[in-house]
Scaffold this active site. Structure first.
Site: not given
Length: 156
Positions: A45-47
Protein backbone atom coordinates in the site's frame (compact mmCIF):
# COMPACT_ATOMS: atom_id res chain seq x y z
CA UNK A 1 -5.77 15.05 20.00
CA UNK A 2 -5.80 15.09 16.22
CA UNK A 3 -4.87 18.09 14.12
CA UNK A 4 -7.95 19.29 12.21
CA UNK A 5 -8.71 21.69 9.37
CA UNK A 6 -8.06 25.24 10.60
CA UNK A 7 -5.40 24.21 13.14
CA UNK A 8 -1.81 25.38 12.90
CA UNK A 9 0.40 22.52 11.75
CA UNK A 10 2.98 21.57 14.39
CA UNK A 11 6.46 22.53 13.23
CA UNK A 12 9.15 19.85 13.13
CA UNK A 13 12.73 19.27 12.13
CA UNK A 14 13.47 15.69 11.08
CA UNK A 15 16.17 14.00 8.98
CA UNK A 16 15.49 13.61 5.27
CA UNK A 17 16.48 10.47 3.38
CA UNK A 18 19.93 12.01 2.74
CA UNK A 19 20.39 12.75 6.45
CA UNK A 20 20.04 16.54 6.17
CA UNK A 21 17.35 18.24 8.25
CA UNK A 22 13.90 19.08 6.91
CA UNK A 23 12.02 21.82 8.73
CA UNK A 24 8.33 22.41 8.07
CA UNK A 25 8.51 26.16 8.73
CA UNK A 26 11.30 26.53 6.14
CA UNK A 27 9.43 24.43 3.57
CA UNK A 28 6.34 26.63 4.00
CA UNK A 29 8.38 29.73 3.14
CA UNK A 30 8.63 28.35 -0.41
CA UNK A 31 5.28 26.65 -1.01
CA UNK A 32 2.28 24.89 0.45
CA UNK A 33 3.12 21.42 1.81
CA UNK A 34 1.35 18.12 1.34
CA UNK A 35 2.48 16.13 4.37
CA UNK A 36 1.55 12.49 4.16
CA UNK A 37 2.05 10.03 7.00
CA UNK A 38 2.39 6.43 5.86
CA UNK A 39 2.95 3.17 7.75
CA UNK A 40 6.15 1.66 6.31
CA UNK A 41 8.63 1.81 3.42
CA UNK A 42 8.42 -0.79 0.69
CA UNK A 43 5.09 -2.35 1.64
CA UNK A 44 2.37 -2.82 -1.02
CA UNK A 45 0.00 0.00 0.00
CA UNK A 46 2.77 2.44 0.87
CA UNK A 47 4.61 1.74 -2.38
CA UNK A 48 1.40 2.30 -4.36
CA UNK A 49 0.80 5.59 -2.51
CA UNK A 50 4.40 6.80 -2.93
CA UNK A 51 4.43 5.95 -6.65
CA UNK A 52 1.11 7.74 -7.07
CA UNK A 53 2.59 10.86 -5.44
CA UNK A 54 5.66 10.40 -7.68
CA UNK A 55 3.52 10.20 -10.81
CA UNK A 56 1.68 13.40 -9.83
CA UNK A 57 4.69 15.24 -8.41
CA UNK A 58 5.03 17.69 -11.29
CA UNK A 59 1.34 18.55 -11.00
CA UNK A 60 1.85 19.30 -7.29
CA UNK A 61 4.88 21.48 -8.09
CA UNK A 62 3.00 23.29 -10.87
CA UNK A 63 0.11 23.91 -8.47
CA UNK A 64 2.48 25.39 -5.86
CA UNK A 65 3.02 22.59 -3.34
CA UNK A 66 5.84 20.40 -2.08
CA UNK A 67 5.19 16.76 -1.14
CA UNK A 68 6.76 15.31 2.02
CA UNK A 69 6.31 11.70 3.13
CA UNK A 70 6.82 10.82 6.80
CA UNK A 71 7.11 7.49 8.61
CA UNK A 72 9.09 5.96 11.44
CA UNK A 73 11.72 4.17 9.35
CA UNK A 74 15.31 5.40 9.37
CA UNK A 75 16.75 7.87 6.88
CA UNK A 76 18.70 4.96 5.34
CA UNK A 77 15.48 2.99 4.82
CA UNK A 78 13.87 6.06 3.21
CA UNK A 79 16.91 6.54 0.99
CA UNK A 80 16.69 2.96 -0.30
CA UNK A 81 12.89 3.24 -0.80
CA UNK A 82 13.22 6.55 -2.67
CA UNK A 83 16.01 5.20 -4.89
CA UNK A 84 14.17 1.96 -5.68
CA UNK A 85 11.03 3.77 -6.87
CA UNK A 86 12.69 7.01 -8.11
CA UNK A 87 10.73 9.19 -5.69
CA UNK A 88 11.46 12.88 -6.45
CA UNK A 89 10.09 14.24 -3.17
CA UNK A 90 11.40 14.29 0.39
CA UNK A 91 10.87 11.46 2.85
CA UNK A 92 11.54 12.27 6.50
CA UNK A 93 12.30 9.93 9.35
CA UNK A 94 10.10 10.19 12.44
CA UNK A 95 11.83 7.46 14.44
CA UNK A 96 9.96 7.06 17.70
CA UNK A 97 6.81 8.61 16.19
CA UNK A 98 6.99 11.97 18.01
CA UNK A 99 5.66 14.01 15.07
CA UNK A 100 3.04 11.35 14.30
CA UNK A 101 1.83 11.80 17.89
CA UNK A 102 1.87 15.62 17.63
CA UNK A 103 -0.43 15.40 14.62
CA UNK A 104 -2.62 12.79 16.33
CA UNK A 105 -2.34 10.29 13.47
CA UNK A 106 -4.34 7.27 14.64
CA UNK A 107 -3.28 3.65 14.46
CA UNK A 108 -5.37 1.11 12.60
CA UNK A 109 -6.62 -1.69 14.86
CA UNK A 110 -4.14 -0.35 17.43
CA UNK A 111 -1.31 -1.96 15.47
CA UNK A 112 -0.55 -0.33 12.14
CA UNK A 113 0.60 3.27 11.99
CA UNK A 114 -2.13 5.28 10.26
CA UNK A 115 -2.16 6.76 6.78
CA UNK A 116 -3.19 10.43 6.91
CA UNK A 117 -2.48 13.31 4.51
CA UNK A 118 -2.47 16.98 5.51
CA UNK A 119 -2.51 19.91 3.09
CA UNK A 120 -0.84 22.87 4.81
CA UNK A 121 -0.96 26.38 3.36
CA UNK A 122 2.01 28.76 3.38
CA UNK A 123 0.78 30.34 6.64
CA UNK A 124 1.07 26.94 8.34
CA UNK A 125 -2.68 26.35 8.58
CA UNK A 126 -4.04 22.88 7.87
CA UNK A 127 -6.52 23.20 5.00
CA UNK A 128 -7.40 19.54 4.42
CA UNK A 129 -7.06 16.22 6.24
CA UNK A 130 -7.65 12.88 4.56
CA UNK A 131 -7.51 9.68 6.61
CA UNK A 132 -7.79 6.33 4.83
CA UNK A 133 -5.65 3.30 5.58
CA UNK A 134 -6.91 1.27 2.64
CA UNK A 135 -7.46 3.81 -0.13
CA UNK A 136 -3.82 4.82 -0.52
CA UNK A 137 -3.94 6.42 -3.96
CA UNK A 138 -6.98 8.57 -3.12
CA UNK A 139 -4.68 10.60 -0.84
CA UNK A 140 -3.00 11.97 -3.97
CA UNK A 141 -6.24 12.93 -5.73
CA UNK A 142 -7.70 14.57 -2.63
CA UNK A 143 -4.51 16.54 -1.88
CA UNK A 144 -3.99 17.74 -5.46
CA UNK A 145 -7.58 19.00 -5.73
CA UNK A 146 -7.21 20.98 -2.49
CA UNK A 147 -3.82 22.42 -3.48
CA UNK A 148 -5.28 23.64 -6.77
CA UNK A 149 -8.17 25.29 -4.88
CA UNK A 150 -5.81 26.93 -2.37
CA UNK A 151 -3.30 28.30 -4.82
CA UNK A 152 -5.71 29.06 -7.64
CA UNK A 153 -3.25 27.35 -9.96
CA UNK A 154 -4.16 24.61 -12.34
CA UNK A 155 -1.70 21.81 -12.80
CA UNK A 156 -0.80 20.48 -16.22
Amino acid sequence: MSIKVGDKAPDFTLPKQDGTPANLKELLQKSAVVLYFYPKDDTPGCTKEACSFRDSYEAFKDAGAEVVGISSQSAASHEAFAAKYRLPFTLVSDEGGKVRSQYGVPSTLGLLPGRVTYVIDRDGTVRHVFNSQLNATRHVTEALNIVKQLTGKTAN
